[in-house]
Design an enzyme around this catalytic site. Structure first.
Site, PDB file in Angstrom:
ATOM      1  N   PHE A 184       0.854  -1.196   0.000  1.00  0.00           N
ATOM      2  CA  PHE A 184       0.000   0.000   0.000  1.00  0.00           C
ATOM      3  C   PHE A 184       0.889   1.245   0.000  1.00  0.00           C
ATOM      4  O   PHE A 184       0.977   1.950   1.008  1.00  0.00           O
ATOM      5  CB  PHE A 184      -0.890   0.056   1.238  1.00  0.00           C
ATOM      6  CG  PHE A 184      -1.982  -0.960   1.315  1.00  0.00           C
ATOM      7  CD1 PHE A 184      -2.328  -1.749   0.227  1.00  0.00           C
ATOM      8  CD2 PHE A 184      -2.685  -1.140   2.493  1.00  0.00           C
ATOM      9  CE1 PHE A 184      -3.345  -2.683   0.305  1.00  0.00           C
ATOM     10  CE2 PHE A 184      -3.714  -2.062   2.589  1.00  0.00           C
ATOM     11  CZ  PHE A 184      -4.047  -2.845   1.489  1.00  0.00           C
ATOM     12  N   PRO A 185       1.581   1.570  -1.065  1.00  0.00           N
ATOM     13  CA  PRO A 185       2.463   2.749  -1.045  1.00  0.00           C
ATOM     14  C   PRO A 185       1.674   4.016  -0.739  1.00  0.00           C
ATOM     15  O   PRO A 185       0.638   4.275  -1.348  1.00  0.00           O
ATOM     16  CB  PRO A 185       3.030   2.787  -2.474  1.00  0.00           C
ATOM     17  CG  PRO A 185       2.843   1.401  -3.003  1.00  0.00           C
ATOM     18  CD  PRO A 185       1.579   0.913  -2.381  1.00  0.00           C
ATOM     19  N   HIS A 186       2.185   4.815   0.207  1.00  0.00           N
ATOM     20  CA  HIS A 186       1.494   6.059   0.551  1.00  0.00           C
ATOM     21  C   HIS A 186       2.451   6.982   1.287  1.00  0.00           C
ATOM     22  O   HIS A 186       3.452   6.539   1.863  1.00  0.00           O
ATOM     23  CB  HIS A 186       0.268   5.782   1.421  1.00  0.00           C
ATOM     24  CG  HIS A 186       0.605   5.157   2.751  1.00  0.00           C
ATOM     25  ND1 HIS A 186       0.740   3.797   2.914  1.00  0.00           N
ATOM     26  CD2 HIS A 186       0.846   5.705   3.968  1.00  0.00           C
ATOM     27  CE1 HIS A 186       1.035   3.528   4.169  1.00  0.00           C
ATOM     28  NE2 HIS A 186       1.116   4.661   4.845  1.00  0.00           N
ATOM     29  N   PRO A 187       2.177   8.278   1.274  1.00  0.00           N
ATOM     30  CA  PRO A 187       3.006   9.240   2.015  1.00  0.00           C
ATOM     31  C   PRO A 187       2.566   9.329   3.460  1.00  0.00           C
ATOM     32  O   PRO A 187       1.502   8.846   3.822  1.00  0.00           O
ATOM     33  CB  PRO A 187       2.722  10.553   1.284  1.00  0.00           C
ATOM     34  CG  PRO A 187       1.288  10.398   0.863  1.00  0.00           C
ATOM     35  CD  PRO A 187       1.126   8.937   0.509  1.00  0.00           C
TER      36      PRO A 187
END
Length: 230
Positions: free
Chosen positions: A134-137
Protein backbone atom coordinates in the site's frame (compact mmCIF):
# COMPACT_ATOMS: atom_id res chain seq x y z
CA UNK A 1 -31.40 -0.93 -2.74
CA UNK A 2 -32.05 1.61 -5.51
CA UNK A 3 -33.55 4.96 -4.55
CA UNK A 4 -35.80 7.24 -6.59
CA UNK A 5 -35.38 11.01 -6.80
CA UNK A 6 -38.13 11.44 -4.22
CA UNK A 7 -36.58 8.84 -1.89
CA UNK A 8 -33.19 10.51 -2.07
CA UNK A 9 -34.60 14.00 -1.58
CA UNK A 10 -36.35 12.82 1.60
CA UNK A 11 -33.23 11.10 2.93
CA UNK A 12 -31.02 14.12 2.26
CA UNK A 13 -33.72 16.56 3.38
CA UNK A 14 -33.55 18.63 0.19
CA UNK A 15 -36.01 19.34 -2.61
CA UNK A 16 -36.50 17.20 -5.72
CA UNK A 17 -35.31 20.25 -7.67
CA UNK A 18 -31.97 20.14 -5.84
CA UNK A 19 -31.50 16.47 -6.74
CA UNK A 20 -32.25 17.16 -10.41
CA UNK A 21 -29.77 20.02 -10.38
CA UNK A 22 -27.05 17.72 -9.02
CA UNK A 23 -27.90 15.18 -11.72
CA UNK A 24 -27.64 17.85 -14.39
CA UNK A 25 -24.31 19.09 -12.99
CA UNK A 26 -23.04 15.48 -12.75
CA UNK A 27 -22.13 15.94 -9.10
CA UNK A 28 -23.98 12.90 -7.75
CA UNK A 29 -23.71 9.19 -8.74
CA UNK A 30 -26.86 8.08 -10.59
CA UNK A 31 -28.17 5.90 -13.42
CA UNK A 32 -31.31 5.45 -15.50
CA UNK A 33 -33.83 2.61 -15.43
CA UNK A 34 -36.73 2.84 -17.86
CA UNK A 35 -36.21 6.57 -18.29
CA UNK A 36 -36.24 7.21 -14.52
CA UNK A 37 -33.27 8.33 -12.47
CA UNK A 38 -32.17 5.90 -9.75
CA UNK A 39 -29.47 5.99 -7.06
CA UNK A 40 -27.56 3.14 -5.47
CA UNK A 41 -27.71 3.41 -1.66
CA UNK A 42 -24.09 2.23 -1.30
CA UNK A 43 -22.76 4.76 -3.82
CA UNK A 44 -24.75 7.58 -2.27
CA UNK A 45 -23.38 6.73 1.18
CA UNK A 46 -19.81 6.91 -0.10
CA UNK A 47 -20.56 10.13 -1.98
CA UNK A 48 -22.00 11.75 1.15
CA UNK A 49 -18.96 10.79 3.20
CA UNK A 50 -16.68 12.44 0.66
CA UNK A 51 -18.67 15.59 0.04
CA UNK A 52 -19.85 16.06 3.62
CA UNK A 53 -22.69 18.17 2.29
CA UNK A 54 -25.37 16.18 4.08
CA UNK A 55 -25.69 13.81 6.99
CA UNK A 56 -26.92 10.41 5.87
CA UNK A 57 -27.02 7.19 7.89
CA UNK A 58 -26.56 4.53 5.21
CA UNK A 59 -26.51 1.46 7.40
CA UNK A 60 -29.65 1.83 9.53
CA UNK A 61 -28.15 -0.94 11.63
CA UNK A 62 -26.48 0.88 14.48
CA UNK A 63 -23.09 1.40 12.84
CA UNK A 64 -21.39 4.78 12.76
CA UNK A 65 -21.96 6.88 9.66
CA UNK A 66 -18.23 7.10 8.98
CA UNK A 67 -17.69 3.33 8.97
CA UNK A 68 -20.94 2.53 7.23
CA UNK A 69 -20.35 4.82 4.27
CA UNK A 70 -17.09 3.32 2.99
CA UNK A 71 -17.47 1.23 -0.15
CA UNK A 72 -14.19 -0.25 -1.37
CA UNK A 73 -15.85 -1.25 -4.65
CA UNK A 74 -17.03 2.28 -5.34
CA UNK A 75 -13.60 3.73 -4.52
CA UNK A 76 -11.94 1.17 -6.79
CA UNK A 77 -14.30 2.13 -9.61
CA UNK A 78 -13.20 5.73 -9.18
CA UNK A 79 -9.47 4.99 -9.09
CA UNK A 80 -9.27 2.23 -11.69
CA UNK A 81 -7.31 -0.98 -12.29
CA UNK A 82 -4.03 -0.91 -14.23
CA UNK A 83 -2.37 -4.05 -15.60
CA UNK A 84 1.17 -4.78 -16.85
CA UNK A 85 2.82 -1.83 -15.14
CA UNK A 86 6.60 -1.93 -15.84
CA UNK A 87 9.46 -1.48 -13.39
CA UNK A 88 12.59 -3.38 -12.36
CA UNK A 89 12.98 -1.60 -9.02
CA UNK A 90 10.67 -0.36 -6.30
CA UNK A 91 11.21 3.25 -7.35
CA UNK A 92 10.67 2.58 -11.06
CA UNK A 93 7.49 0.59 -10.40
CA UNK A 94 6.01 3.22 -8.09
CA UNK A 95 6.70 5.99 -10.61
CA UNK A 96 5.22 3.93 -13.46
CA UNK A 97 2.08 3.36 -11.41
CA UNK A 98 1.69 7.06 -10.65
CA UNK A 99 2.12 7.86 -14.35
CA UNK A 100 -0.84 5.60 -15.10
CA UNK A 101 -2.96 6.91 -12.25
CA UNK A 102 -2.42 10.63 -12.89
CA UNK A 103 -4.86 10.58 -15.83
CA UNK A 104 -7.60 9.73 -13.32
CA UNK A 105 -6.49 12.11 -10.54
CA UNK A 106 -4.83 15.02 -12.39
CA UNK A 107 -5.08 17.48 -9.49
CA UNK A 108 -2.36 15.74 -7.46
CA UNK A 109 1.31 16.56 -8.13
CA UNK A 110 2.53 13.03 -8.84
CA UNK A 111 6.23 13.95 -8.80
CA UNK A 112 5.99 15.36 -5.29
CA UNK A 113 3.80 12.44 -4.27
CA UNK A 114 6.46 10.05 -5.58
CA UNK A 115 9.11 11.73 -3.41
CA UNK A 116 6.85 11.55 -0.36
CA UNK A 117 6.07 7.87 -0.96
CA UNK A 118 9.73 6.94 -1.36
CA UNK A 119 10.58 8.84 1.82
CA UNK A 120 7.89 6.79 3.61
CA UNK A 121 9.13 3.51 2.07
CA UNK A 122 12.69 4.23 3.19
CA UNK A 123 11.46 4.51 6.77
CA UNK A 124 9.40 1.31 6.68
CA UNK A 125 8.09 -0.81 3.81
CA UNK A 126 4.35 -0.62 3.13
CA UNK A 127 4.32 -4.24 1.92
CA UNK A 128 1.71 -6.20 3.90
CA UNK A 129 2.60 -9.71 2.71
CA UNK A 130 1.30 -12.00 -0.02
CA UNK A 131 3.02 -9.84 -2.64
CA UNK A 132 0.86 -6.78 -1.87
CA UNK A 133 1.84 -3.25 -0.83
CA UNK A 134 0.00 0.00 0.00
CA UNK A 135 2.46 2.75 -1.05
CA UNK A 136 1.49 6.06 0.55
CA UNK A 137 3.01 9.24 2.01
CA UNK A 138 3.03 10.21 5.67
CA UNK A 139 1.37 12.55 6.33
CA UNK A 140 -0.92 13.13 3.37
CA UNK A 141 -1.34 16.91 3.71
CA UNK A 142 -1.45 18.25 0.12
CA UNK A 143 -1.89 14.78 -1.36
CA UNK A 144 -5.53 14.41 -0.37
CA UNK A 145 -8.16 14.35 -3.13
CA UNK A 146 -11.57 15.96 -3.56
CA UNK A 147 -13.12 12.49 -3.73
CA UNK A 148 -11.57 9.40 -2.15
CA UNK A 149 -10.50 6.59 -4.49
CA UNK A 150 -8.41 3.43 -4.72
CA UNK A 151 -6.16 2.50 -7.66
CA UNK A 152 -4.99 -1.09 -8.16
CA UNK A 153 -1.79 -1.67 -10.13
CA UNK A 154 -0.46 -5.05 -11.31
CA UNK A 155 3.25 -5.09 -12.07
CA UNK A 156 4.70 -6.91 -15.06
CA UNK A 157 6.95 -8.83 -12.69
CA UNK A 158 7.47 -9.09 -8.91
CA UNK A 159 10.08 -6.76 -7.40
CA UNK A 160 11.86 -6.57 -4.01
CA UNK A 161 9.92 -4.30 -1.65
CA UNK A 162 11.45 -4.90 1.75
CA UNK A 163 8.49 -6.98 2.90
CA UNK A 164 8.69 -8.63 6.32
CA UNK A 165 7.92 -12.00 4.72
CA UNK A 166 10.70 -11.35 2.16
CA UNK A 167 8.22 -12.00 -0.65
CA UNK A 168 8.53 -9.88 -3.77
CA UNK A 169 5.63 -7.54 -4.55
CA UNK A 170 3.58 -7.51 -7.75
CA UNK A 171 0.34 -5.85 -6.58
CA UNK A 172 0.12 -2.24 -5.41
CA UNK A 173 -2.94 -0.48 -3.98
CA UNK A 174 -2.85 3.32 -3.93
CA UNK A 175 -5.40 4.96 -1.64
CA UNK A 176 -6.23 8.60 -2.35
CA UNK A 177 -8.32 9.82 0.61
CA UNK A 178 -10.08 13.06 1.31
CA UNK A 179 -8.29 13.22 4.65
CA UNK A 180 -5.99 11.23 6.92
CA UNK A 181 -8.79 9.70 8.97
CA UNK A 182 -10.52 8.56 5.80
CA UNK A 183 -7.31 6.83 4.68
CA UNK A 184 -7.08 4.77 7.84
CA UNK A 185 -10.67 3.58 7.55
CA UNK A 186 -10.32 2.72 3.85
CA UNK A 187 -7.07 0.87 4.48
CA UNK A 188 -8.62 -1.10 7.32
CA UNK A 189 -11.56 -2.28 5.25
CA UNK A 190 -9.46 -3.04 2.18
CA UNK A 191 -7.04 -5.06 4.32
CA UNK A 192 -9.96 -7.12 5.64
CA UNK A 193 -11.20 -7.83 2.11
CA UNK A 194 -7.72 -8.95 1.05
CA UNK A 195 -7.88 -11.72 3.65
CA UNK A 196 -10.75 -13.29 1.71
CA UNK A 197 -9.72 -16.17 -0.58
CA UNK A 198 -12.09 -15.14 -3.39
CA UNK A 199 -10.87 -11.54 -3.38
CA UNK A 200 -7.18 -12.34 -3.14
CA UNK A 201 -7.47 -14.92 -5.92
CA UNK A 202 -9.12 -12.38 -8.22
CA UNK A 203 -6.63 -9.66 -7.32
CA UNK A 204 -3.55 -11.82 -7.89
CA UNK A 205 -4.50 -12.91 -11.40
CA UNK A 206 -5.30 -10.70 -14.37
CA UNK A 207 -9.04 -10.90 -13.83
CA UNK A 208 -11.11 -8.97 -16.34
CA UNK A 209 -11.81 -5.58 -14.81
CA UNK A 210 -15.60 -5.83 -14.79
CA UNK A 211 -15.41 -9.28 -13.20
CA UNK A 212 -12.99 -7.97 -10.57
CA UNK A 213 -15.42 -5.22 -9.61
CA UNK A 214 -18.25 -7.77 -9.37
CA UNK A 215 -16.19 -9.96 -7.03
CA UNK A 216 -15.33 -7.02 -4.78
CA UNK A 217 -18.98 -5.94 -4.70
CA UNK A 218 -20.25 -9.43 -3.86
CA UNK A 219 -17.68 -10.21 -1.19
CA UNK A 220 -17.98 -6.75 0.34
CA UNK A 221 -21.71 -7.27 0.79
CA UNK A 222 -21.26 -10.78 2.17
CA UNK A 223 -18.45 -9.94 4.57
CA UNK A 224 -19.72 -6.61 5.89
CA UNK A 225 -23.43 -7.22 5.57
CA UNK A 226 -25.98 -6.88 2.78
CA UNK A 227 -27.42 -3.43 2.45
CA UNK A 228 -24.44 -1.70 4.06
CA UNK A 229 -21.23 -0.32 2.70
CA UNK A 230 -19.08 -0.40 5.80
Amino acid sequence: MNLSVKDLAQLLKVSDKTIYRMIRDETIPCFRIGGQWRFDRREIASWVEDTREFYYDASNRGQSQDDGSISVTELLLRGGVYYHVPGDTREAAIMACLERIKTTIPQIDMERLFDAIIERENLCSTAIGNGIAFPHPRPFKEFTAAFSSIALCHLEKPIPFGALDNEKVDTLFYIFPKNEKRFLRIQSKLSRLLKDDHVISAVKRNTRVDQLYDIFLLREAEIFGSGTAE
